[in-house]
Scaffold this motif. Structure first.
Motif, short mmCIF file in Angstrom:
data_model
loop_
_atom_site.label_atom_id
_atom_site.label_comp_id
_atom_site.label_asym_id
_atom_site.label_seq_id
_atom_site.Cartn_x
_atom_site.Cartn_y
_atom_site.Cartn_z
N ILE A 146 0.89 -1.22 0.27
CA ILE A 146 0.03 0.07 0.00
C ILE A 146 1.14 1.03 0.05
O ILE A 146 1.72 1.54 0.91
CB ILE A 146 -0.92 0.00 1.28
N HIS A 147 0.71 1.95 -0.95
CA HIS A 147 1.64 3.38 -1.19
C HIS A 147 0.89 4.52 -0.61
O HIS A 147 -0.45 4.71 -0.90
CB HIS A 147 1.81 3.48 -2.40
N VAL A 148 1.64 5.16 0.40
CA VAL A 148 0.85 6.31 1.21
C VAL A 148 1.72 7.53 0.68
O VAL A 148 3.21 7.65 1.10
CB VAL A 148 0.84 5.88 2.43
N ASP A 149 1.04 8.58 0.11
CA ASP A 149 1.76 9.74 -0.12
C ASP A 149 1.59 10.83 0.87
O ASP A 149 0.52 11.22 1.43
CB ASP A 149 1.00 10.15 -1.47
N VAL A 150 2.69 11.32 1.45
CA VAL A 150 2.64 12.11 2.53
C VAL A 150 3.23 13.45 2.04
O VAL A 150 4.08 13.42 1.54
CB VAL A 150 3.53 11.64 3.75
N VAL A 170 5.45 4.34 2.64
CA VAL A 170 5.30 5.49 2.72
C VAL A 170 6.31 6.49 2.06
O VAL A 170 7.51 6.48 2.32
CB VAL A 170 5.36 5.91 4.17
N HIS A 171 5.72 7.27 1.20
CA HIS A 171 6.51 8.44 0.32
C HIS A 171 6.43 9.63 0.98
O HIS A 171 5.28 10.20 0.71
CB HIS A 171 6.10 7.94 -1.28
N LEU A 172 7.59 10.10 1.49
CA LEU A 172 7.33 11.35 2.18
C LEU A 172 7.77 12.64 1.16
O LEU A 172 8.81 12.71 0.89
CB LEU A 172 8.48 11.34 3.33
N MET A 173 6.80 13.50 0.94
CA MET A 173 7.25 14.56 -0.04
C MET A 173 7.07 15.78 0.93
O MET A 173 6.10 16.69 0.88
CB MET A 173 6.22 14.65 -0.95
N ILE A 174 7.95 15.74 2.05
CA ILE A 174 8.03 16.94 2.96
C ILE A 174 9.62 17.45 3.12
O ILE A 174 10.34 16.43 3.04
CB ILE A 174 7.60 16.25 4.37
N VAL A 180 8.44 2.43 -9.54
CA VAL A 180 8.17 3.79 -10.36
C VAL A 180 6.78 4.32 -9.62
O VAL A 180 5.89 3.45 -9.60
CB VAL A 180 8.09 3.36 -11.97
N ASP A 181 6.87 5.55 -9.82
CA ASP A 181 5.66 6.28 -9.45
C ASP A 181 5.14 7.59 -10.43
O ASP A 181 5.97 8.55 -10.49
CB ASP A 181 5.82 6.80 -7.96
N GLY A 182 3.98 7.27 -11.02
CA GLY A 182 3.26 8.52 -11.48
C GLY A 182 2.86 8.17 -12.88
O GLY A 182 3.71 7.81 -13.56
ZN ZN Z 1 3.95 8.49 -4.31
#
Ligand code: ZN
Ligand code: DX5
Length: 232
Positions: A45-49, A78-82, A187-189
């Motif tokens: 499960i991919h979680v975008d933060v 968990v993908h941290l975009m912070i 790969v994401d997007g």
């Molecule tokens: Zn992501």
């Protein structure tokens, strides 16, 4: 050490693992959505933060990850975009994240943060914006279990796939071989059954809108996930 289920890949023949991104799920019934994709064959499960600063969007944080942890047996990716992700590593460890991925552009303390992620019992991941040269993450590869290649500008689901990012996969495969290290490539997007055909070097595909809001499959998540797996 990463377990055998997660590492039984790393070659272009093994089928993709699929990590549905809950960014495109119905947030009003997140637990049910996760149970549904797990039943439908999702692997992670991919979680975008997102913090509204590193990227121009706000999503969720560690408290939501904590609530989701008991809902599924699947790894929480968990993908941290912070900015300065080191401030929240402990919170995500306590919340039960499995993989914790940071952006190379988000901190001056990349190596220390990756080490901290591992020390706290999670699997470290590194990622980069599409405009960042792949060589920028080379010095950190030996510290990670997961390398995430962004094929859209981070921030939103439902964007178009950036084909020019695909070459990063081959470059990363070669560099990993050169340094004798094993890590999963994700790969994401903009991932669809069509774009997945260009991604055969990858181990894990993140898919948000393709899984959760497909025009034809609608809520038939199993067909969407199968279509992605069959693309390899
Ligand atoms: Zn992501
Ligand atoms: C974008 C996120 C992605 C996003 C992917 O910043 O990192 O995980 O949810 O969405 P799709 O699959 O719709 O491009």
């Amino acid at each position: 050490m990463i377990n055998s289920v997660d590492t039984a890949t790393n070659d272009s023949k093994t089928k993709f693992m699929i990590a549905p991104s809950i960014l495109s799920a119905d947030f009003a019934k997140l637990g049910e959505e996760i149970a549904a994709v797990e039943k439908a064959g999702a692997d992670w499960i991919h979680v975008d933060v997102m913090d509204g600063h590193f990227v121009p969007n706000l999503t969720i944080g560690a408290p939501v990850v904590k609530s989701l942890r008991p809902v599924t047996k699947l790894p929480l990716d968990v993908h941290l975009m912070i900015d300065e992700p080191e401030r929240y590593v402990e919170a995500f460890a306590k919340a039960g994240a499995t993989y914790l991925t940071i952006h190379v552009e988000a901190t001056t303390k990349v190596e220390a943060t990756l080490k901290q992620i591992r020390e706290l019992g999670m699997k470290p991941g590194i990622t980069l914006r599409p405009g960042t040269p792949v060589e920028r993450i080379f010095p950190f590869l030996k510290w990670v279990d997961l390398i995430l290649i962004m094929t859209v500008e981070p921030g939103f689901g439902g964007q178009s796939f950036m084909q020019d990012q695909v070459a990063k996969l081959g470059a990363l495969r070669s560099e990993l071989k050169r340094i004798g290290h094993t890590a999963l490539l994700e790969v994401d997007g903009g991932v669809t059954d069509e774009t997945a055909k260009y991604l055969k070097e990858a181990d894990v595909l993140v898919a948000g809108s393709y899984v959760f809001s497909h025009k034809t499959f609608k809520s038939d998540y199993a067909s969407a996930i199968r279509a992605l797996k069959d693309a390899k």
